[in-house]
Each structure stands twice: as C-alpha cells, then as structure tokens.
Write a protein that holds these residues in place. Structure first.
Motif, PDB file in Angstrom:
ATOM      1  N   LEU A  94     -39.841  90.040  78.331  1.00  0.00           N
ATOM      2  CA  LEU A  94     -40.817  89.186  79.308  1.00  0.00           C
ATOM      3  C   LEU A  94     -40.615  90.137  80.852  1.00  0.00           C
ATOM      4  CD1 LEU A  94     -42.674  86.945  80.266  1.00  0.00           C
ATOM      5  CD2 LEU A  94     -40.529  85.714  81.117  1.00  0.00           C
ATOM      6  N   ILE A  95     -39.341  90.542  81.153  1.00  0.00           N
ATOM      7  CA  ILE A  95     -39.183  91.167  82.432  1.00  0.00           C
ATOM      8  C   ILE A  95     -38.129  92.332  82.020  1.00  0.00           C
ATOM      9  CG2 ILE A  95     -38.201  90.990  84.710  1.00  0.00           C
ATOM     10  CD1 ILE A  95     -39.441  87.931  84.518  1.00  0.00           C
ATOM     11  N   MET A  96     -38.373  93.461  82.539  1.00  0.00           N
ATOM     12  CA  MET A  96     -37.322  94.519  82.473  1.00  0.00           C
ATOM     13  C   MET A  96     -37.109  95.019  84.076  1.00  0.00           C
ATOM     14  SD  MET A  96     -37.315  98.124  80.383  1.00  0.00           S
ATOM     15  CE  MET A  96     -37.684  96.823  78.921  1.00  0.00           C
ATOM     16  N   LEU A  97     -35.785  94.815  84.218  1.00  0.00           N
ATOM     17  CA  LEU A  97     -35.525  95.291  85.483  1.00  0.00           C
ATOM     18  C   LEU A  97     -34.741  96.793  85.396  1.00  0.00           C
ATOM     19  CD1 LEU A  97     -34.047  92.219  86.994  1.00  0.00           C
ATOM     20  CD2 LEU A  97     -36.096  93.069  87.407  1.00  0.00           C
ATOM     21  N   LEU A  98     -35.244  97.644  86.512  1.00  0.00           N
ATOM     22  CA  LEU A  98     -34.730  99.098  86.393  1.00  0.00           C
ATOM     23  C   LEU A  98     -33.983  99.347  87.824  1.00  0.00           C
ATOM     24  CD1 LEU A  98     -37.597  99.041  84.689  1.00  0.00           C
ATOM     25  CD2 LEU A  98     -36.628 101.238  83.619  1.00  0.00           C
ATOM     26  N   LYS A  99     -32.805  99.828  87.794  1.00  0.00           N
ATOM     27  CA  LYS A  99     -32.143 100.260  89.085  1.00  0.00           C
ATOM     28  C   LYS A  99     -31.587 101.556  88.722  1.00  0.00           C
ATOM     29  CE  LYS A  99     -28.964  99.322  92.443  1.00  0.00           C
ATOM     30  NZ  LYS A  99     -27.655  98.428  92.594  1.00  0.00           N
ATOM     31  N   GLU A 100     -31.929 102.689  89.817  1.00  0.00           N
ATOM     32  CA  GLU A 100     -31.598 103.892  89.660  1.00  0.00           C
ATOM     33  C   GLU A 100     -30.448 104.028  90.329  1.00  0.00           C
ATOM     34  OE1 GLU A 100     -32.902 108.122  91.677  1.00  0.00           O
ATOM     35  OE2 GLU A 100     -34.259 106.778  91.326  1.00  0.00           O
TER      36      GLU A 100
ATOM     37  N   ASP B 118     -25.635 107.915  88.391  1.00  0.00           N
ATOM     38  CA  ASP B 118     -25.167 108.395  87.271  1.00  0.00           C
ATOM     39  C   ASP B 118     -26.411 107.874  86.121  1.00  0.00           C
ATOM     40  OD1 ASP B 118     -24.619 105.717  87.079  1.00  0.00           O
ATOM     41  OD2 ASP B 118     -22.753 106.156  85.883  1.00  0.00           O
ATOM     42  N   GLY B 119     -27.536 107.593  86.608  1.00  0.00           N
ATOM     43  CA  GLY B 119     -28.673 107.330  85.489  1.00  0.00           C
ATOM     44  C   GLY B 119     -29.451 106.113  86.111  1.00  0.00           C
ATOM     45  N   ILE B 120     -30.159 105.413  85.052  1.00  0.00           N
ATOM     46  CA  ILE B 120     -30.833 104.237  85.436  1.00  0.00           C
ATOM     47  C   ILE B 120     -30.135 103.004  84.494  1.00  0.00           C
ATOM     48  CG2 ILE B 120     -33.093 103.212  84.927  1.00  0.00           C
ATOM     49  CD1 ILE B 120     -34.407 105.737  85.509  1.00  0.00           C
ATOM     50  N   TYR B 121     -30.034 101.971  85.120  1.00  0.00           N
ATOM     51  CA  TYR B 121     -29.470 100.746  84.506  1.00  0.00           C
ATOM     52  C   TYR B 121     -30.618  99.832  84.408  1.00  0.00           C
ATOM     53  CZ  TYR B 121     -26.571  96.724  83.553  1.00  0.00           C
ATOM     54  OH  TYR B 121     -26.220  95.386  83.340  1.00  0.00           O
ATOM     55  N   THR B 122     -30.616  99.091  83.238  1.00  0.00           N
ATOM     56  CA  THR B 122     -31.597  98.133  82.920  1.00  0.00           C
ATOM     57  C   THR B 122     -30.947  96.802  82.495  1.00  0.00           C
ATOM     58  OG1 THR B 122     -31.912  98.660  80.766  1.00  0.00           O
ATOM     59  CG2 THR B 122     -33.213  99.970  82.003  1.00  0.00           C
ATOM     60  N   LEU B 123     -31.965  95.833  83.210  1.00  0.00           N
ATOM     61  CA  LEU B 123     -31.589  94.651  82.551  1.00  0.00           C
ATOM     62  C   LEU B 123     -32.883  93.950  82.048  1.00  0.00           C
ATOM     63  CD1 LEU B 123     -29.296  92.392  83.043  1.00  0.00           C
ATOM     64  CD2 LEU B 123     -30.833  91.299  84.791  1.00  0.00           C
ATOM     65  N   THR B 124     -32.646  93.579  80.695  1.00  0.00           N
ATOM     66  CA  THR B 124     -33.838  92.909  80.041  1.00  0.00           C
ATOM     67  C   THR B 124     -33.947  91.540  79.791  1.00  0.00           C
ATOM     68  OG1 THR B 124     -34.360  95.073  79.062  1.00  0.00           O
ATOM     69  CG2 THR B 124     -35.625  93.235  78.160  1.00  0.00           C
ATOM     70  N   ILE B 125     -34.835  90.637  80.314  1.00  0.00           N
ATOM     71  CA  ILE B 125     -35.053  89.270  80.192  1.00  0.00           C
ATOM     72  C   ILE B 125     -36.010  88.945  78.815  1.00  0.00           C
ATOM     73  CG2 ILE B 125     -35.400  87.082  81.168  1.00  0.00           C
ATOM     74  CD1 ILE B 125     -34.684  88.858  83.814  1.00  0.00           C
TER      75      ILE B 125
END
Length: 145
Positions: free
Chosen positions: A8-14, A17-24
């Motif tokens: 539904l929602i994907m949060l991406l934070k730079e 050391d890369g990109i961190y994602t949180l997927t709901i």
C-alpha cells in the motif's frame, strides 16, 4: 516470513550507506528493506493510512529534490511524493503502539526510545554511524522487554 504481495505504502529514506525502505502492505504487515517482517498493523490503522494518503494525492513530487524522504502510494490514487510532513505523519501512525496488533506493552519501551532519539536527532546519527541493522539491535537490547 510473510510476503508483501499487495503493498500500500512504501517509505524510502536516503541514508549515507544507501536507501532504507519500509513497506506497509494492504493486509497490515510491515517489512523493512531486507524484507523482514517487523510487525502487523491493525485494520483500522491501515484504513487511516489509506485515508491520509488519499488526502495528500495532489502533493506529488515538489520542486525541492534535496529531500531524502520519498513516499510511494499504491492505493486508489497511485502517486509518489517527497513531502517530508506526510512522511513523518505516516511514520508516527505506523509506530504508534496502539496501532500495532502485537501486545503494545512489549513494544512500548522500544517505541518510546526510538521516538525520544528521533526527536533529539540521535537516531539519525546512530543509523549513519552504525547502519540500520546494528542500530535496531542496540535499541532492542538496551530496553527491558
């Protein structure tokens, strides 16, 4: 591990050391960037998130591309946004103890610590210094659960 078939929602934070994602996912499951299940949100919380995202449907990418925060929404109105306020509203809803299906008494100390460190800026510093996985391990081990 459960798979997130319909996100539904994907949060991406730079981060450094890369990109961190949180997927709901639509079913309430929440996964980190390594596809580890973190917890499950209550159905009412998923509905609230869906409503919140639909309120922001007209706030697509702004001209300020320096933002290290991106949100992808895969609901009725599909869009991508770099609105930092929306990003933090979603984070606040996702990590609020009452919105998680698991017994909140087990998670409240960790969530409170994460919130305290986020407000002071220490959380970002820890993540940049040690990486997300080591930071999570340190936070969990530092709280009596």
């Amino acid at each position: 591990m459960n798979k997130c078939e319909n996100w539904l929602i994907m949060l991406l934070k730079e981060i450094d050391d890369g990109i961190y994602t949180l997927t709901i996912c639509e079913d309430g499951y929440v996964f980190d960037n390594k596809k580890h299940k973190l917890f499950v949100l209550k159905k009412a919380t998923v509905e609230t998130l869906n409503k919140l995202m639909n309120e922001y449907k007209n706030l697509h990418l702004s001209g300020v591309f320096e933002s290290k925060y991106m949100i992808k929404f895969n609901g009725d109105t599909k869009f991508t946004s770099n609105d930092q306020d929306l990003f933090f509203k979603v984070i606040e809803l996702v990590y609020k103890g009452d919105n998680i299906k698991h017994p909140s008494k087990l998670l409240d100390p960790v969530i409170a610590l994460i919130e305290e460190l986020r407000v002071t800026g220490e959380l970002d510093a820890m993540i940049q210094a040690d990486g997300i996985d080591d930071t999570v391990d340190k936070l969990i081990s530092s709280v009596d659960i």
